[in-house]
Design an enzyme around this catalytic site. Sequence first.
Site, PDB file in Angstrom:
ATOM      1  N   TYR A 124      51.622 -11.727   4.798  1.00  0.00           N
ATOM      2  CA  TYR A 124      52.717 -11.810   5.772  1.00  0.00           C
ATOM      3  C   TYR A 124      53.624 -10.632   5.453  1.00  0.00           C
ATOM      4  O   TYR A 124      54.772 -10.787   5.127  1.00  0.00           O
ATOM      5  CB  TYR A 124      53.411 -13.160   5.537  1.00  0.00           C
ATOM      6  CG  TYR A 124      54.465 -13.598   6.529  1.00  0.00           C
ATOM      7  CD1 TYR A 124      54.172 -13.743   7.875  1.00  0.00           C
ATOM      8  CD2 TYR A 124      55.744 -13.923   6.091  1.00  0.00           C
ATOM      9  CE1 TYR A 124      55.135 -14.192   8.755  1.00  0.00           C
ATOM     10  CE2 TYR A 124      56.712 -14.381   6.960  1.00  0.00           C
ATOM     11  CZ  TYR A 124      56.400 -14.513   8.303  1.00  0.00           C
ATOM     12  OH  TYR A 124      57.359 -14.974   9.176  1.00  0.00           O
ATOM     13  N   HIS A 129      57.779  -8.060  11.566  1.00  0.00           N
ATOM     14  CA  HIS A 129      57.253  -9.348  12.019  1.00  0.00           C
ATOM     15  C   HIS A 129      57.994 -10.503  11.349  1.00  0.00           C
ATOM     16  O   HIS A 129      58.449 -11.438  12.021  1.00  0.00           O
ATOM     17  CB  HIS A 129      55.755  -9.429  11.724  1.00  0.00           C
ATOM     18  CG  HIS A 129      55.160 -10.778  11.999  1.00  0.00           C
ATOM     19  ND1 HIS A 129      55.031 -11.287  13.269  1.00  0.00           N
ATOM     20  CD2 HIS A 129      54.667 -11.737  11.157  1.00  0.00           C
ATOM     21  CE1 HIS A 129      54.478 -12.495  13.211  1.00  0.00           C
ATOM     22  NE2 HIS A 129      54.254 -12.794  11.940  1.00  0.00           N
ATOM     23  N   GLU A 196      46.205  -7.591  13.080  1.00  0.00           N
ATOM     24  CA  GLU A 196      46.187  -7.387  11.633  1.00  0.00           C
ATOM     25  C   GLU A 196      45.067  -6.422  11.265  1.00  0.00           C
ATOM     26  O   GLU A 196      44.177  -6.143  12.068  1.00  0.00           O
ATOM     27  CB  GLU A 196      45.954  -8.719  10.898  1.00  0.00           C
ATOM     28  CG  GLU A 196      46.952  -9.806  11.299  1.00  0.00           C
ATOM     29  CD  GLU A 196      46.998 -10.992  10.325  1.00  0.00           C
ATOM     30  OE1 GLU A 196      46.454 -10.884   9.209  1.00  0.00           O
ATOM     31  OE2 GLU A 196      47.578 -12.021  10.702  1.00  0.00           O
ATOM     32  N   GLN A 235      50.762 -25.051  14.922  1.00  0.00           N
ATOM     33  CA  GLN A 235      51.381 -24.485  13.723  1.00  0.00           C
ATOM     34  C   GLN A 235      52.782 -25.043  13.488  1.00  0.00           C
ATOM     35  O   GLN A 235      53.133 -25.439  12.376  1.00  0.00           O
ATOM     36  CB  GLN A 235      51.448 -22.956  13.875  1.00  0.00           C
ATOM     37  CG  GLN A 235      51.985 -22.207  12.653  1.00  0.00           C
ATOM     38  CD  GLN A 235      52.002 -20.688  12.876  1.00  0.00           C
ATOM     39  OE1 GLN A 235      51.599 -20.197  13.939  1.00  0.00           O
ATOM     40  NE2 GLN A 235      52.456 -19.948  11.891  1.00  0.00           N
TER      41      GLN A 235
HETATM   42 MN    MN Z   1      48.164 -14.012  10.227  1.00  0.00          MN
END
Ligand code: MN
Length: 410
Positions: A124, A129, A196, A235
């Site tokens: 992360y 972000h 990513e 989530q």
């Molecule tokens: Mn991710």
Amino acid sequence: MKTWLDIDKDSDFSIYNIPFGIFSHGDSGLRLGTRVGDHVVDLHALAAAGLFDKLGIGKEVFSNSSLNNFIALGKSKTNGVRTAIQAALQDESSDLKNLTTAFIKASDVQMHMPVEVKDYTDFYSSIDHATNVGMMFRDKDNALLPNWKHLPVGYHGRASSIIPSGTNIHRPKGQMKPTDSDPVYGPCRLLDFELEMAFVVGKQTKIGQSISTADAMDHIFGMVLFNDWSARDIQKWEYIPLGPFLAKSFASSISPWVVTMEALEFAKVQGQKQEPAVLPYLQYEGPHNFDIKLDVGLTSQDGQETIICGSNFKYMYWNMSQQLAHHTSNGCNVNIGDMMASGTISGPEAGMFGCMLELSWAGSKTIQLKGGEERKFIADYDTITMYGHAEKDGKRVGFGEVRTQVLPAL
Ligand code: MN
């Protein structure tokens, strides 16, 4: 480098690249290959023709079903293969010119998972972000949690559902909690991608052993583009207090060609200054970030693609060497083929946000598509395609794409 092979100057797969992957062609079975321009090159055929004899590598490893055993040969051998191919492609009198069956049109082959992934970790590590998500879910002044600038936050993901580009997925189902009712089970409503990149571990460690930031690059074989599919509504309900679980484990998509760290060496850049200073085991010297331009396209059912995000891997706050050093700092062992993903790669400006959650600012804005449609999250039959390449001084080294269509829930 000049080659006798016809390669488009804008190809991601220039002679400077020579990535590795697993392909099949007709009923050939699985083979190791590389990609040059619009051609896939059969490495088993090149080995059989003796191109790698000087390196002492038999042809058997080139008909494996994954790159793992090839990677285990070590960088001096794997990069030896890469440079032998580059040399042959430059040599006007090379025997390769007559080995026409080894060169197959890329559109005629099927690409497969390049590595057998035993473990997958997702970090992360983008400050933009993490700040954006923190602002959406907490507040502006406490956007980053207290640990964020002290360690590369991550979680152990699911390796079994990593799939190669071209494999479609179904909208996941799960448990969600609407604000005004009891929990429900059904198709996720807030499906998202995460832009990513992931690195492939190239050297095994023993349990108890730690990798320093100075040695980390020796332990990284190469990189792929990585789409970490996320179900935001699942989530939101499930992640407290142990973090991501079923909202992430249903699928992650990767580009099929592993681009080696040797091929990416020219794209190295200095990362941003880390303040406050990090603990000694996370400190590093020299450039450890990479200038890799990244784009995300959304193709709706009408077939029109809209580029909805343009970011860059250079914006990462925590680099791969720090991630691997942190991952092994407790003595956790890593294996060849393990995949470690960066976390969503956002940049400092609005067009650089690496997921729909940020692009639509948690659903408060709409994303305009070329055909006139709008999106806040991903609709059924949408195709998400990620692109990435590095370019400098006339050299271009890229990843091709990772493309996945979302089908309705089963
Ligand atoms: Mn991710």
